[in-house]
Design an enzyme around this catalytic site. Structure first.
Site: not given
Length: 454
Positions: A262, A122
């Site tokens: 995720e 990220e």
């Protein structure tokens, strides 16, 4: 000349191989994120647990921990490893990338099934321009290094937070934000060329509407119809996936695969919607999506999904939620049951044996019409035949919402084997042993494993 048995003829063998290939290609991973921030068991114990006690077939870690890689050797479990954020600038240099692959991949790949290498995690959220500008060059260098070592089956990608300009009411209208389009175009071009998936973190938890939590956790809720496509969304996860696809497609990359690096739901946090029950409902449905296929805009897509996370990690800093994403406690006991433990293995204490007496699921007296209509809409979206409560049906009573809702809630309850959870309906359902049938509407019950009319 002795004739070859029919089952060994070349056409038969080719047909069998095609069938096997198709079946294997239709199987998506049931993956788990294995974090290590806490007082957790050693890797060998963890891997033995995953291999012998669960149906998990893929693991994702946040580094290239050699102890975990060694523990996974020979298990057949796929693993995704990660280049830490801080190493990204160095990996932009091809020679550094080769050295990293030589040290962290080559010694293990013959025995350990490394599937993906994630470059950072990220990165846009770091707002670190040095990391952001070097991300694609680092991915390219690692891809080239893998090819040099003959490891082209290992794919390079990078996980992204869900930063799409999300249109809740029209997922098909969702787009990447203007200031991120160039960045994502370069990422997606790499994914296309490297044949690797665009990996996202898909968390309805962070998008949840406090007034409509059920939509986020796959519970009974009012469906959302995309006005542009006329597709119906009964849960936020499918909406988020199609929003991502729509943003990719608008840039010309709708053909690139998507993986969910995720997703999950915490069992505890500082809000009322973090409960073991809600986490269990969410993750059970995520597991179903890993085993099945498609969304309204991607009906034939198969997506690898990695649930966050394997353990509650008490070593994490931050909010209560950060420490409570796990399916299991450090002693391997389940935080809640999502159906991934193998039959006969240690799990939650078994419930009482089912009663032999007849049971039905009906609407609670205090349930509102809005709750009951949401129950009807949700059950009818799950493949249940709702003709009986439609206008002209034997159980349609325009003046009695409770009667219509009870009928269809019970059909769902019976179809799920009369489990207590199947009659919860966000607290608006109740199990009864009193037959609620009327002369015109016969409520169904379960007999011998299938639904019969009284």
């Amino acid at each position: 000349m002795t004739k070859t048995p029919h089952f060994l003829t070349l056409p038969s063998l080719l047909l069998a191989l095609v069938v096997i290939f198709l079946l294997s290609s239709l199987t998506s991973a049931i993956g788990i994120n294995y974090g290590t921030m806490g007082n957790l068991p050693p890797p060998q114990q963890v891997v033995d647990f995953i291999k012998t006690k669960t149906i998990i077939d893929s693991v994702k870690i946040y580094d290239a921990n050699p102890d975990i890689l060694r523990a996974l050797a020979g298990t057949g479990i796929y693993i995704t490893i990660m280049v830490p954020d801080g190493n990204i600038p160095a990996m932009a240099n091809v020679e550094n990338a080769r050295q990293w692959v030589a040290a962290n991949v080559v010694p293990f790949h013959q025995q350990t099934k490394i599937k993906y290498i994630c470059v950072g995690n990220e990165i846009l959220l770091t707002k670190d321009n040095n990391l952001i500008s070097n991300l694609v060059p680092a991915m390219q260098s690692l891809h080239e290094a893998l090819n040099v070592f003959g490891l082209s089956d290992i794919k390079v990608t990078t996980p992204h937070a869900f930063t799409v300009g999300y249109n809740l009411n029209a997922p098909s209208e969702s787009r990447f934000n203007d200031d991120q389009r160039d960045f994502f175009s370069k990422i997606l071009e790499f994914n296309r060329q490297a044949k690797s998936p665009f990996m996202i973190s898909a968390y309805p938890y962070f998008q949840v509407d406090p007034n409509n939590v059920n939509y986020a956790i796959f519970g009974p809720s009012n469906a959302i119809v995309d006005a542009k496509t006329n597709h119906t969304y009964n849960n936020m996860f499918d909406s988020v996936m199609d929003a991502t696809y729509s943003a990719m497609n608008a840039l010309g990359y709708g053909d690139v695969d998507i993986a969910v690096g995720e997703t999950g739901w915490p069992s505890a946090c500082d809000a009322a919607w973090c409960t073991p029950q809600n986490a269990a409902m969410y993750n059970r449905n995520i597991i179903k999506r890993a085993q099945n296929i498609g969304t309204p805009l991607m009906p034939n897509r198969h997506v690898d999904i990695y649930i966050f996370a394997l353990f509650n990690e008490d070593g994490k800093s931050g909010s209560t939620a950060e420490k409570n994403w796990g399916l299991f406690k450090p002693d391997f006991s389940p935080v809640y049951d999502v159906g991934i433990l193998r039959s006969g293995n240690t799990g939650p204490p078994p419930g009482p044996p089912p009663s032999s007496s007849e049971k039905w699921c009906v609407a609670k007296q205090e349930a509102t019409d809005a709750q009951l209509q949401a129950n009807i809409d949700w059950v009818c979206s799950q493949g249940i035949d709702c003709k009986s409560i439609s206008p002209g049906g034997v159980c349609f009573d325009n003046n009695n919402m409770k009667s219509r809702s009870s009928f269809i809630m019970n059909v769902y309850y019976q179809s799920k084997g009369r489990s207590e959870e199947a009659c919860n309906f966000s607290g608006s359902g109740v199990v009864t042993t009193t037959n609620p049938s009327t002369s015109t509407c016969v409520i169904q019950k379960l007999e011998g494993g299938s639904i019969h009319r009284n």
